[in-house]
Write an enzyme that holds these catalytic residues in place. Structure first.
Site, PDB file in Angstrom:
ATOM      1  N   ASP A 104       0.834  -1.201   0.000  1.00  0.00           N
ATOM      2  CA  ASP A 104       0.000   0.000   0.000  1.00  0.00           C
ATOM      3  C   ASP A 104       0.872   1.256   0.000  1.00  0.00           C
ATOM      4  O   ASP A 104       2.027   1.227   0.447  1.00  0.00           O
ATOM      5  CB  ASP A 104      -0.906   0.026   1.240  1.00  0.00           C
ATOM      6  CG  ASP A 104      -1.941  -1.081   1.190  1.00  0.00           C
ATOM      7  OD1 ASP A 104      -2.217  -1.596   0.094  1.00  0.00           O
ATOM      8  OD2 ASP A 104      -2.468  -1.430   2.267  1.00  0.00           O
TER       9      ASP A 104
HETATM   10  N1  URA Z   1      -1.288  -5.906   3.823  1.00  0.00           N
HETATM   11  C1  URA Z   1      -1.812  -4.662   3.800  1.00  0.00           C
HETATM   12  O1  URA Z   1      -2.873  -4.410   4.356  1.00  0.00           O
HETATM   13  N2  URA Z   1      -1.118  -3.713   3.153  1.00  0.00           N
HETATM   14  C2  URA Z   1       0.069  -3.918   2.559  1.00  0.00           C
HETATM   15  O2  URA Z   1       0.656  -3.006   1.995  1.00  0.00           O
HETATM   16  C3  URA Z   1       0.594  -5.235   2.592  1.00  0.00           C
HETATM   17  C4  URA Z   1      -0.119  -6.205   3.241  1.00  0.00           C
END
Ligand code: URA
Length: 252
Positions: A104
């Site tokens: 993310d």
């Molecule tokens: N899980 C999430 O919620 N976000 C990420 O970036 C990676 C794994």
């Protein structure tokens, strides 16, 4: 004999799935003749073109980036935000690398980069059971029962998550928060945040500290380094290994 979509993927043009689309769209020729058959077998000397451009073998490259927060993990961003490729030097970008899977925008930590489509599929495909370890700063103090729920599997978007390993790293009672270390083997969108949401804990900060055998320890935020041939070999081996997470086998 090599299958046509494998040749295209191994040349760094596209992932295997994208290569299949190119074939179906009639954009791929072998020795000047359009081939629309998936799985068409090539002789070593066959010349393959995509949009009439010869695809030639490129040297496969593998890197790890310590992605900072506020960087998007795709090759381009429609809103002009900084991408993981903006963290790479011109020299590295010459090889047309792209990120392996996603983190993310507000997650930091290990992300691999490669121009090897086959490697990419093995690392992120549904069959890849590569371990991903995260440090998760959450709101509230997690209980042993909640940790157990995460370990056994919770339902997110109708899917029961595979077994995980979850343990408390530290507790900050003053700020009513704690740091949890969790290892998962899937890569569902926003998986970690969604998993904690099911047990009523908001994720405040998320860091991926390990992908398979690759740890982030030796890299500053925003720094990229080339993986060693041994590290790449181990990653391939891990993608073929048992997908079952066992607590006692945490040896990285
Ligand atoms: N899980 C999430 O919620 N976000 C990420 O970036 C990676 C794994």
């Amino acid at each position: 004999m090599e299958r046509i979509q494998k040749r295209i993927a191994s040349c760094g043009i596209a992932s295997r799935r994208k290569a299949e689309e190119l074939i179906k769209e009639g954009r791929v020729k072998v020795n000047g003749v359009v081939v629309e058959t998936l799985g068409y077998k090539l002789n070593p000397n066959d010349e393959v073109t995509v949009d009439d451009v010869v695809v030639s073998k490129v040297q496969k490259q593998y890197y790890v980036l310590n992605k900072p927060r506020g960087v998007i993990s795709s090759a381009q961003d429609e809103f002009g935000r900084k991408t993981v490729l903006d963290c790479c030097s011109k020299e590295i970008l010459k090889d047309r690398i792209y990120p392996v899977g996603r983190l993310d925008y507000d997650t930091k930590g290990v992300i691999l980069l490669t121009n090897d489509g086959d490697f990419m599929n093995r690392m992120v495909g549904p069959q890849s059971g590569i371990q991903k370890e995260y440090l998760v700063r959450i709101k509230g103090v997690i209980s042993q029962e909640e940790l157990l729920k995460l370990e056994k599997g919770v339902i997110i978007n109708g899917h029961m998550t595979l077994p995980a390993i979850a343990e408390i790293d530290s507790i900050d009672r003053k700020n009513n928060s704690c740091l949890v270390r969790i290892t998962i083997t899937e890569g569902i969108n926003h998986q970690v945040k969604e998993m904690f949401a099911t047990i009523g804990h908001e994720v405040k900060k998320l860091t991926r500290v390990r992908f398979g055998n690759i740890r982030i320890d030796d890299l500053h935020e925003g720094e990229v380094r080339r993986l060693t041939p041994h590290e790449v070999k181990v990653l391939f081996e891990l993608s073929k290994a048992s997908k079952v997470l066992k607590k006692e086998r945490r040896n990285y």
